[in-house]
Enzyme design. Structure first.
Site, PDB file in Angstrom:
ATOM      1  N   HIS A 169      12.878 -51.677  10.863  1.00 44.85           N
ATOM      2  CA  HIS A 169      13.382 -50.877   9.737  1.00 44.85           C
ATOM      3  C   HIS A 169      13.092 -49.376   9.983  1.00 44.85           C
ATOM      4  O   HIS A 169      12.317 -48.752   9.252  1.00 44.85           O
ATOM      5  CB  HIS A 169      12.654 -51.377   8.488  1.00 44.85           C
ATOM      6  N   GLU A 272      18.621 -49.135  10.679  1.00 44.76           N
ATOM      7  CA  GLU A 272      17.777 -50.295  10.913  1.00 44.76           C
ATOM      8  C   GLU A 272      18.466 -51.347  11.777  1.00 44.76           C
ATOM      9  O   GLU A 272      19.669 -51.603  11.606  1.00 44.76           O
ATOM     10  CB  GLU A 272      17.380 -50.911   9.563  1.00 44.76           C
TER      11      GLU A 272
HETATM   12  O1  TA6 Z   1      16.567 -51.354   4.106  1.00 44.36           O
HETATM   13  C1  TA6 Z   1      16.901 -50.727   2.892  1.00 44.36           C
HETATM   14  C2  TA6 Z   1      16.057 -51.343   1.787  1.00 44.36           C
HETATM   15  O2  TA6 Z   1      16.314 -52.710   1.644  1.00 44.36           O
HETATM   16  C3  TA6 Z   1      16.302 -50.553   0.495  1.00 44.36           C
HETATM   17  O3  TA6 Z   1      17.015 -51.324  -0.453  1.00 44.36           O
HETATM   18  C4  TA6 Z   1      14.900 -50.188   0.019  1.00 44.36           C
HETATM   19  O4  TA6 Z   1      14.374 -51.220  -0.785  1.00 44.36           O
HETATM   20  C5  TA6 Z   1      14.191 -50.074   1.378  1.00 44.36           C
HETATM   21  O5  TA6 Z   1      14.657 -51.202   2.096  1.00 44.36           O
HETATM   22  C6  TA6 Z   1      12.703 -49.945   1.324  1.00 44.36           C
HETATM   23  O6  TA6 Z   1      12.127 -51.122   0.872  1.00 44.36           O
HETATM   24  P1  TA6 Z   1      10.525 -51.092   0.612  1.00 44.36           P
HETATM   25  O7  TA6 Z   1      10.162 -52.496   0.221  1.00 44.36           O
HETATM   26  O8  TA6 Z   1       9.890 -50.664   1.894  1.00 44.36           O
HETATM   27  O9  TA6 Z   1      10.322 -50.067  -0.470  1.00 44.36           O
END
Ligand code: TA6
Length: 300
Positions: A169, A272
């Site tokens: 990510h 990601e």
């Molecule tokens: O990858 C994008 C996502 O799914 C967003 O929707 C946001 O929730 C981000 O990940 C970050 O998630 P986190 O649990 O690290 O706050």
């Protein structure tokens, strides 16, 4: 959890050392020939990567937590075995548990070209089995050099098949997110998380002018992040991944995240490397799946 005294055997003078960072988290400090990096054992979380002569490539929030069991905000969180909120289990941790477990360093070395290679593993335990009743081993290889190469292998060590989602990510540091473009996703179908997960088709280079949260499916394409402010392009190539996510929280979501500064959203963009949703994977007993991402900076 490995103690600093146990890690001393992996040290490479002037190249690789270990210390305790904020709130005591054990981390590896890498000074390779062509790049520097910092990786926390909590989540095997690469927090910093900077090629010599370059700006930081990764964004990490100044308000991130650095505590075992909490995800670090920024860098490259490892997402496994589900992506986002777990279907039918809103009480389970967002993005699975791999990013909040302490991983074990198994190997450390240096290639002839000076690239530093670190290999971490994580396997199931009582805590993970209580959330997800499967036996597995994850093996994460990090290659720190002029190019950053990350490889996540998932092995099914149980006697029954299981399905999983995964992601590297990655938070990229950008000069101003409104000025960047992302190419490579033209024609790809995506779920738009800002519009009721409606399925749409990307029609041109991605620009960021509002909260952006798109899960592109069935795409093996490399992406290029063009950043005019930093006068660079970042090329994100992948293998073993059929999904890509592009995310920027923008103003309101940034203000709602306690571990993210209200003014930090213009300085980051997540691109990601993922397998999720339509691209959820299933693995037979004894089988291994590998997902790779290679991140390269090109000066404009
Ligand atoms: O990858 C994008 C996502 O799914 C967003 O929707 C946001 O929730 C981000 O990940 C970050 O998630 P986190 O649990 O690290 O706050």
């Amino acid at each position: 959890m490995q103690l600093l005294t146990e890690l001393a055997r992996f040290e490479i003078p002037d190249v690789l050392r270990f210390d305790a960072g904020p709130s005591g988290l054990v981390r590896a400090r890498v000074s390779a020939a062509d790049a520097a990096a910092v990786l926390y054992f909590n989540g095997a979380h690469l927090a910093e990567y900077q090629p010599v002569g370059e700006d930081d490539v990764l964004f990490t929030s100044g308000k991130s937590a650095y505590e075992v069991g909490k995800p670090i905000r920024g860098g490259v969180p490892i997402i496994f075995p589900w992506f986002g909120p777990r279907k039918d289990h809103p009480e389970h941790p967002m993005h699975g548990f791999a990013r909040t477990k302490v991983w074990t360093l198994r190997e450390a070395g240096q290639d002839p070209d000076g690239t530093v290679v670190l290999i971490f593993t994580l396997h199931d335990d009582e805590q993970t089995r209580a959330l997800w009743p499967h036996s597995f081993e994850l093996r994460y290889t990090v290659r720190i050099g002029q190019v950053l190469q990350l490889s996540l292998e998932v092995k099914n060590t149980s006697d029954a098949p299981f399905s999983f989602e995964e992601a590297l990510h990655t938070y990229f540091f950008v000069d101003s997110v409104q000025d960047v473009t992302v190419t490579g996703l033209d024609g790809a179908e995506y779920y738009d998380k800002t519009d009721g997960l409606k399925r749409k088709t990307e029609t041109d280079p991605v620009k960021i002018a509002a909260e952006t949260d798109r899960l592109y499916v069935n795409t093996k394409s490399a992406c290029v992040l063009d950043d005019p402010g930093f006068e660079r392009q970042i090329v994100v190539e992948k293998a073993g991944s059929d999904s890509t996510v592009v995310w920027n929280p923008w103003i309101a979501k940034a203000a709602a995240m306690p571990d993210f500064g209200d003014e930090e959203w213009p300085s980051m963009l997540c691109i990601e490397t993922v397998n999720a949703a339509d691209n959820t994977l299933s693995l037979d007993p004894g089988a291994t799946h590998r997902m790779d991402v290679t991140i390269r900076v090109e000066r404009k």
